[in-house]
Each structure stands twice: as C-alpha cells, then as structure tokens.
Design a protein around this motif. Structure first.
Motif, short mmCIF file in Angstrom:
data_model
loop_
_atom_site.label_atom_id
_atom_site.label_comp_id
_atom_site.label_asym_id
_atom_site.label_seq_id
_atom_site.Cartn_x
_atom_site.Cartn_y
_atom_site.Cartn_z
N PRO A 23 35.30 14.82 -16.89
CA PRO A 23 34.48 13.93 -16.07
C PRO A 23 33.64 13.00 -16.93
O PRO A 23 33.19 13.38 -18.02
CB PRO A 23 33.62 14.89 -15.25
N LYS A 29 26.67 9.86 -11.17
CA LYS A 29 27.58 10.94 -10.79
C LYS A 29 28.51 11.26 -11.96
O LYS A 29 28.68 10.46 -12.87
CB LYS A 29 28.43 10.52 -9.58
N THR A 31 32.35 11.80 -12.69
CA THR A 31 33.59 11.45 -12.01
C THR A 31 34.80 11.81 -12.86
O THR A 31 34.84 11.49 -14.05
CB THR A 31 33.64 9.93 -11.74
N ALA A 33 37.95 10.47 -13.44
CA ALA A 33 38.65 9.21 -13.18
C ALA A 33 40.15 9.37 -13.41
O ALA A 33 40.59 9.62 -14.52
CB ALA A 33 38.09 8.12 -14.08
N ASP A 38 38.67 4.51 -9.46
CA ASP A 38 37.63 5.52 -9.68
C ASP A 38 36.53 5.03 -10.61
O ASP A 38 35.55 5.73 -10.86
CB ASP A 38 38.24 6.79 -10.28
#
Length: 230
Positions: A23, A29, A31, A33, A38
């Motif tokens: 992440p 946040k 994420t 991807a 994203d």
C-alpha cells in the motif's frame, strides 16, 4: 493467449497466497494501487532537456487517475514557453498513464512528467498524508498574487562582481552598495501587482510606485546602481 509448446507440456502447480502490492499513502489513506484509476494526489517535479539549456517545473493535481489540474512553468529556453502552452492543453483530462506516453512537445516537460509519474505512483506525492487531498485550483497557490512564477536571476563576473536581476519579490531596479562596494540591499518592483493595478485603471507611474519596495539595508546604501546598466 498463446503458449509455447514447452509451457503447454508443464505440470500445473498451484500458486501460494496472493499478497498484492504494497500500500502507498495517498490523500490521507493507504491504497493498494492496482490500476491507474487508483492513483490520486498533487505533486511537483522538475525536468530538463537533453542539451540542458532549459528546465520545466510541472505541477499536477490527479484525482482517480485523471489529471484535473496542470501548472507548467519553464525557464531558460524561449521555445519552451510555446511548448508549455501546448502541454497545458494536452495534459488536462488525460489519465496519468496517457500523459506519460504522450509527446508533451518539449524534452524538459516530458522529463518532468516522467519524474512526477515516479513520485506519485510510489506514494511520494505532496498530499500523501493530507486527508482528501487538495481541491482543484491548489496549483495556483504556488504563484501567489499576480499569478507569476517565482524566479531568481543573478549574474556575476570576476571583474565586475554580482548583479541581482530578479528576486522572489520581483524585478530588481537598483542595488544598494556600502562603502566597500558590497551589496547590502535592493529595490524591486512586483510586475504582477503593477500590471494588475494598471488593468484596473491606475496610472502607470503610480502603479509602479505602489508595486515597488526595498529589501535589506537599502536605505543605508552609500551608492546605488542599476544592475542592468551600471
């Protein structure tokens, strides 16, 4: 999908646990991807052309993989200003991947795009830990009042010494020198503020005065020179 004969003859072995990508921090946040949509964030980057005669600072604000805002600033090459004009039209509305694989007219702008791509897909954006990121229009905040790029232009020779020509405050009109002929301050005019005033109807000479100022120990100067003529 076409497989070679060697692969077709192989025994099928089950794959272990799927861990997914690491992440990355994005707009407050973490994420994982997996697709270009994203990716979100605002970031800056600098690029240069092959002969290194000019450079570009590029600012992009990306939401869900789409470039929503682009600020293109160039220096050092006259042709790059026209390239920047075309790049500004090209960039907005493209996905981050499209922009990376689009000719942005100038090598310096292309290189800046590459550097920004690397930053943002690795979670190194300026808004990595800013919840919700920044609104569209935030890129203009770097320019300040008058919406002009912040530039610094200095020149010097061994024989005649340094000349301050352009500072963050604006176009330098006079340098203040002390008794040793060393620079102790300068006078400037903020061209953005002056032009805005003229557009509002202020007489040019008055606008010039209102947009002028000094920095350092300008008032204590023993002599004053025009850095462009003296």
């Amino acid at each position: 999908m076409i497989y070679s004969h060697e692969v077709e003859q192989m025994t099928c072995v089950a794959k272990g646990a799927y861990h997914g990508p690491a992440p990355i921090p994005q707009e407050g946040k973490w994420t994982q991807a997996m697709e270009i949509r994203d990716i979100s964030g605002l970031t800056h980057g600098v690029g240069w052309c092959a002969p290194q005669q000019g450079a570009c600072k590029l600012t992009l604000n990306i939401k869900d993989g789409i470039i929503q805002e682009a600020l293109v600033e160039t220096i050092g090459c006259t042709g790059m200003t026209h390239s920047a004009a075309m790049a500004a039209e090209i960039l907005a509305g493209k996905t981050l991947l499209e922009a990376l694989n689009t000719d942005l007219v100038c090598d310096a702008i292309n290189t800046a795009m590459r550097e920004l791509f690397l930053q943002i897909v690795y979670g190194r954006s300026q808004t990595a830990f800013s919840e919700g990121g920044l609104p569209i229009g935030a890129g203009l905040e770097d320019l300040g009042k008058g919406l002009r790029s912040v530039t610094g232009t200095m020149y010097s020779t061994v024989k005649k010494g340094p000349r301050y020509l352009e500072m963050a405050e604006g176009y330098v009109t006079r340098l203040a020198l002390d008794e040793k002929k060393e620079i102790i301050g300068y006078e400037f005019v903020n061209l953005g503020k002056m032009t805005d005033a003229i557009k509002k109807g202020v007489e040019a000479g008055e606008a010039f005065k209102k947009a002028s100022g000094t920095y350092g120990r300008f008032a204590e100067g023993k002599t004053y020179i025009d850095p462009r003529k003296e």
